[in-house]
Every structure is written in C-alpha cells, then in structure tokens.
Design a protein around this motif. Structure first.
Motif, PDB file in Angstrom:
ATOM      1  N   ARG A   9      -8.796  20.676  19.613  1.00  0.00           N
ATOM      2  CA  ARG A   9      -7.569  20.123  20.624  1.00  0.00           C
ATOM      3  C   ARG A   9      -6.177  20.439  20.188  1.00  0.00           C
ATOM      4  O   ARG A   9      -5.971  20.943  19.021  1.00  0.00           O
TER       5      ARG A   9
ATOM      6  N   ARG B  83       0.385  10.839  20.899  1.00  0.00           N
ATOM      7  CA  ARG B  83       0.926  10.118  19.786  1.00  0.00           C
ATOM      8  C   ARG B  83       1.182  11.366  18.454  1.00  0.00           C
ATOM      9  O   ARG B  83       2.210  11.241  18.011  1.00  0.00           O
TER      10      ARG B  83
ATOM     11  N   LEU C 221      -1.261  15.950  29.294  1.00  0.00           N
ATOM     12  CA  LEU C 221      -1.520  14.833  28.319  1.00  0.00           C
ATOM     13  C   LEU C 221      -2.274  13.684  28.925  1.00  0.00           C
ATOM     14  O   LEU C 221      -2.336  12.461  28.372  1.00  0.00           O
ATOM     15  N   GLY C 222      -2.906  14.053  30.070  1.00  0.00           N
ATOM     16  CA  GLY C 222      -4.041  13.115  30.573  1.00  0.00           C
ATOM     17  C   GLY C 222      -3.748  11.748  30.745  1.00  0.00           C
ATOM     18  O   GLY C 222      -2.820  11.362  31.476  1.00  0.00           O
ATOM     19  N   PRO C 223      -4.155  10.774  30.242  1.00  0.00           N
ATOM     20  CA  PRO C 223      -3.904   9.350  30.349  1.00  0.00           C
ATOM     21  C   PRO C 223      -2.535   8.847  30.277  1.00  0.00           C
ATOM     22  O   PRO C 223      -1.756   7.762  30.407  1.00  0.00           O
ATOM     23  N   ASP C 224      -1.801   9.679  29.413  1.00  0.00           N
ATOM     24  CA  ASP C 224      -0.256   9.812  29.029  1.00  0.00           C
ATOM     25  C   ASP C 224       0.487  10.312  29.881  1.00  0.00           C
ATOM     26  O   ASP C 224       1.938  10.229  29.401  1.00  0.00           O
TER      27      ASP C 224
ATOM     28  N   SER D  28      -1.129   6.207  24.564  1.00  0.00           N
ATOM     29  CA  SER D  28      -2.418   5.720  23.967  1.00  0.00           C
ATOM     30  C   SER D  28      -3.390   6.939  23.610  1.00  0.00           C
ATOM     31  O   SER D  28      -4.421   6.403  22.629  1.00  0.00           O
ATOM     32  N   SER D  29      -3.212   7.869  23.800  1.00  0.00           N
ATOM     33  CA  SER D  29      -4.061   9.366  23.159  1.00  0.00           C
ATOM     34  C   SER D  29      -3.548   9.563  21.970  1.00  0.00           C
ATOM     35  O   SER D  29      -2.520   9.489  21.555  1.00  0.00           O
ATOM     36  N   GLU D  30      -4.605  10.247  21.132  1.00  0.00           N
ATOM     37  CA  GLU D  30      -4.354  10.925  19.740  1.00  0.00           C
ATOM     38  C   GLU D  30      -3.199  11.960  19.954  1.00  0.00           C
ATOM     39  O   GLU D  30      -2.719  12.105  19.102  1.00  0.00           O
ATOM     40  N   GLU D  31      -3.576  12.793  21.086  1.00  0.00           N
ATOM     41  CA  GLU D  31      -2.975  13.963  21.441  1.00  0.00           C
ATOM     42  C   GLU D  31      -1.399  13.648  21.449  1.00  0.00           C
ATOM     43  O   GLU D  31      -0.431  14.170  20.988  1.00  0.00           O
TER      44      GLU D  31
ATOM     45  N   THR E  68      -3.573  13.966  12.919  1.00  0.00           N
ATOM     46  CA  THR E  68      -2.924  12.490  13.640  1.00  0.00           C
ATOM     47  C   THR E  68      -1.625  11.928  13.245  1.00  0.00           C
ATOM     48  O   THR E  68      -1.003  12.235  12.390  1.00  0.00           O
TER      49      THR E  68
END
Length: 474
Positions: free
Chosen positions: A97, A175, A112-115, A170-173, A316
């Motif tokens: 990823r 952040r 970034l999907g959900p972010d 909210s996502s690891e990516e 992370t």
C-alpha cells in the motif's frame, strides 16, 4: 583590483543570495568560501562511481520555485532546468500500500478513500492562498503579514503538533502521509509547529511541485555565481576564514555561518551579552546520509513510489512518531524514518544509461558517529524487496562526518538549528532584527536566521536588505 564594498563568508544558497542582493544594488561583492568548491549544501559530486552524479545535501527544491528571492531570479535564463516528478512524494506501508501527493488537491484526495473530504477541507484553502502566504511564511515572524487572514488560517493549524492534526484523518494511509512530510521538521511529531512543516511542504507540492534540478543541485549554485560574476562579484574558494580581523576592510561583512562559528570568528568584538545569547542557540539532530549507484530503478512494491521524486519511509504514524521521539531522546532508532530522493524518475542525466542514483538519510542524535546504512537499507528493502541486488556502490556520511564536510552542519544538523517554537520566533536570539550580529557592520545570513533551513535564499536576502538599509543604499 577594486576593494569590495561587502564581503560574504560562505557560498551556500544563503550566502550567494546575500551576495546577489548586494550586487544587484550596485555594491562590489567578494564571496569567500572555505571548501574547494562553492555551494555549501547545494553541490553535486561523483560520490560513488564515475558518471553517477549525487547531490551532496539538498536534492529536491520546492522552495526554489516559490520563495520571493528565487521568483526574482530567473533560473531558467541562467541555465537551470527543473524537472517535476509526476508524484511529488509518496509514503509506502506494508502490504504494497501507499499514499501519495500527486497533481491537484482533488486528484490526491481521490486516492485517500474515506479521508478525501478531510484532505480537501484541510489543504484546498491553503493551496488556494499559497501565493499570498508563502512570502509571509518565509519572512521573520516579527514582520506584519501582508495577508493576515490567510496567514491566520495557516497558523492555526500549523502551530499544532503533527500527531494532533493527523487525527483529522481516519485511515492509516492518510495519517502516515502527513507524518512523513511533517517529520522534515526534525522534531518529535508531538512538538508544536511540526504541522506547519507538513502543511507548507504539501502546499508546495500542489502549488509549485517538488522538482529536482536536471544534472544536479550544483546547477543552482552555478547559476547564482554566473549572475554574480556578471555583476562584477568575485568568488574565492579554498580559504577558511578563522577571524573577522583577518578579512580585508569593507563596508559590510555577511556571514553564512552558524552562531557557534560567529562567536569564534568575532572574539572580543562581540559583546559579552550577545555572546551569551548566541551560546544558548540550540542545534537539532544530525543526519546519516547514504548515496547509492544502482543498476536499475528501485523495485518499490507500490506503484506510486516508482513515480515519486521523494519517498518517505517509516511505516505508520505511530512508527514515524516513535522513530523521531527516539532520536530526540538521544537514541538511534532500529527502524528509522528515512527521506529518500530518486531523481532518476525524471532526470536521466544523473547516471549512465539504464543506471540510477539514490539518496537517503535518517535522523540521528547530534554528533552521532553511528553508521546507519544497514538500517536505512533495511527500511528500503522492506518496501522494495530486491533493492540490495541493485547496489553497485554506496557512500555513507555519518552525522559527525557531515559536520567535518560542512562546518555549518553542527552535529550533522542540516537545518541550521532546531525549529522549536522559541527558535522560530527568536532565531538566532531574542532581538528585533535577527540578521544583525552584535558587531557593527557584520550580519548573519545563514539558515540559523529566519526563516531557517532550505534552499530558498531568504536568510541571505533578509540579511543583505538589512545591510543595505544600514548603509543607506536604496
């Protein structure tokens, strides 16, 4: 030979920016450099094998496209070609990823999907106002902002610790992406102002890009010297200045050195109180830097990393935070946060056909003599399995060796001093004008003055403008 009106000691980007600002105002300027070649941290050399051109320190130049000094300097006309990677910077995570900043805010948010919405809310206003705020960000904080509302928007978020601002995602990516760019601050990510580094550099990625210089960063140095000499300026190399008294008479002296060197050079000419203030100046962590000659491009698992000029390694948000906290506590991280530059994604001139150069460093405690090569390579291998098979040669400089190579890097600190809240407001010491040294006619123009580290030339320009004002030159 005509005597110089002004002498600049040190030929890094700030020293040359100071010299050019003075020369453009009509002064006769001499630049004196201790090293055999000019440029300070803006040099390019064959560090590994013949034909492989490696940037000695600075490699990626977002601020050289946006700072007021460089906007007044036509680098293209001076022979500098900037190459812009499709992906400004990427941050890989385990499992192939990655998150990346590429193109517009909307394009980046889309990955970034959900972010996506949170990223747009945070970055879109800052990028919209970048042309208004960047000149104020790169000015001493005592200056009244020309655009206070835009600056307030940047400052309210920028003053936060990066760990706190990262909670908006909210996502690891997302952040991890913010952690990687904020860690350029060389401070624990729990420290105030670390968000400002991340926001500024991300703004630059969207508004002007993160370019590399075709042929190497030394082309910037060559361009500045070319203009300086066309204006009658002179550059002398291989001459280390030990004391101010050893300099020939001039109307002004500008020093591209750190406060520690200034104290040594000025001796008894520096008032005792000023000597004490400058002695309190704090330097940051060092870096251990590695350059590689490679037989091919780095085999990153994540596709975005293969197109990125810069890759931030460290995993992370929690992992990057832990690494930077360990350095601040005086320890060497087993899994260090690393900054990797791969100019070959857009500049084929850096190496023989089919070959590549790679540049990386990690943060280490000040003055460290520990060779972190194996740990840096392990982090690259973690996200690019098979990397080790491509290595033709490598060259490593520990933090201690960085200082030996360039005395401005005290303890290996390439930023000219800690960017704490206090040293951002009062840099290098408490005072109205940060460029006056305390010795009449002598000015400090290094990254130890506002706005700090980076190839932007604003420390040099600020000091030169102070000198011109004191000399009564319009």
């Amino acid at each position: 030979m005509k005597a110089a009106d002004a002498i600049v000691v040190g030929s890094g980007p700030n020293g040359l920016a100071a010299a050019l600002t003075l020369a453009r105002a009509g002064l006769a300027v001499d630049v004196i450099e201790g090293a055999a070649t000019p440029g300070g941290g803006c040099r390019t050399e064959e560090l590994t094998l013949p034909g492989f051109q490696h940037d000695v320190c600075s490699a990626v130049h977002p601020l050289a496209t946006a700072s007021p000094f460089f906007l007044r300097t036509d680098l293209a006309a001076l022979g500098v070609t900037l190459r812009f990677p499709k992906v400004a910077f990427a941050h890989p995570l385990d499992g192939g990823r990655a998150a990346a900043v590429a193109g517009s805010v909307d394009e980046t948010a889309g990955g970034l999907g959900p972010d996506a919405a949170a990223y747009r809310r945070l970055l879109a206003p800052l990028v919209r106002d970048a042309q208004l705020t960047v000149p104020d960000i790169l000015a001493p904080l005592r200056s009244v902002p020309a655009h206070p509302l835009a600056m307030a928007r940047f400052g309210l978020d920028g003053v936060l610790p990066a760990t706190r601002l990262a909670r908006r995602f909210s996502s690891e990516e997302a952040r991890a992406l913010f952690a990687g760019v904020a860690a350029h601050a060389m401070l624990p990510l729990t420290a105030p102002l670390t968000s400002a580094f991340g926001l500024l550099l991300t703004m630059m990625a969207h508004s002007v890009g993160w370019p590399v210089v075709e042929g190497g960063s030394a082309r910037i140095t060559g361009a500045l010297i070319g203009e300086l000499t066309s204006l009658g300026g002179r550059v002398e190399t291989g001459h280390w200045v030990q004391t101010l008294d050893s300099l020939p008479p001039s109307r002004a002296v500008l020093l591209d050195v750190t406060p520690r060197q200034l104290v040594g050079m000025a001796g008894s000419r520096l008032p005792a109180r000023r000597r004490h203030e400058l002695g309190r100046f704090r330097y940051g962590p060092g870096v251990c830097k590695v350059d590689w000659a490679l037989s091919g491009p780095v085999p990153w698992e994540a596709a975005a990393c293969r197109e990125a000029g810069t890759v931030h390694l460290g995993g992370t948000l929690a992992e990057v935070t832990r690494s930077e906290s360990e350095v601040a506590a005086g320890r060497h991280p087993e899994f260090p946060y690393c900054i990797v530059a791969q100019p070959g994604v857009v500049d084929a001139t850096r190496a023989p056909a089919g070959r590549h150069t790679l540049w990386a460093y990690c943060h280490v405690p000040s003055g460290s003599s520990v060779d972190m090569t194996a740990r840096i390579e392990a982090q690259i291998e973690r996200f690019a399995p098979g990397f080790g098979d491509l290595v033709l040669a490598r060259a490593t400089r520990t933090a201690a060796q960085m200082e030996q190579h360039n005395p401005n890097y005290v303890g290996g600190d390439i930023n000219g001093g800690l960017a704490t809240l206090r040293q951002t407001v009062f840099r290098p010491a408490v005072g109205w004008n940060p460029y006056r040294s305390g010795v009449p006619g002598v000015y400090l123009c290094s990254a130890s003055t506002p706005p700090g580290g980076g190839v932007h030339g604003m420390c040099g320009e600020g000091a030169a403008r102070t000198a011109l004002a004191d000399l009564g030159v319009a």
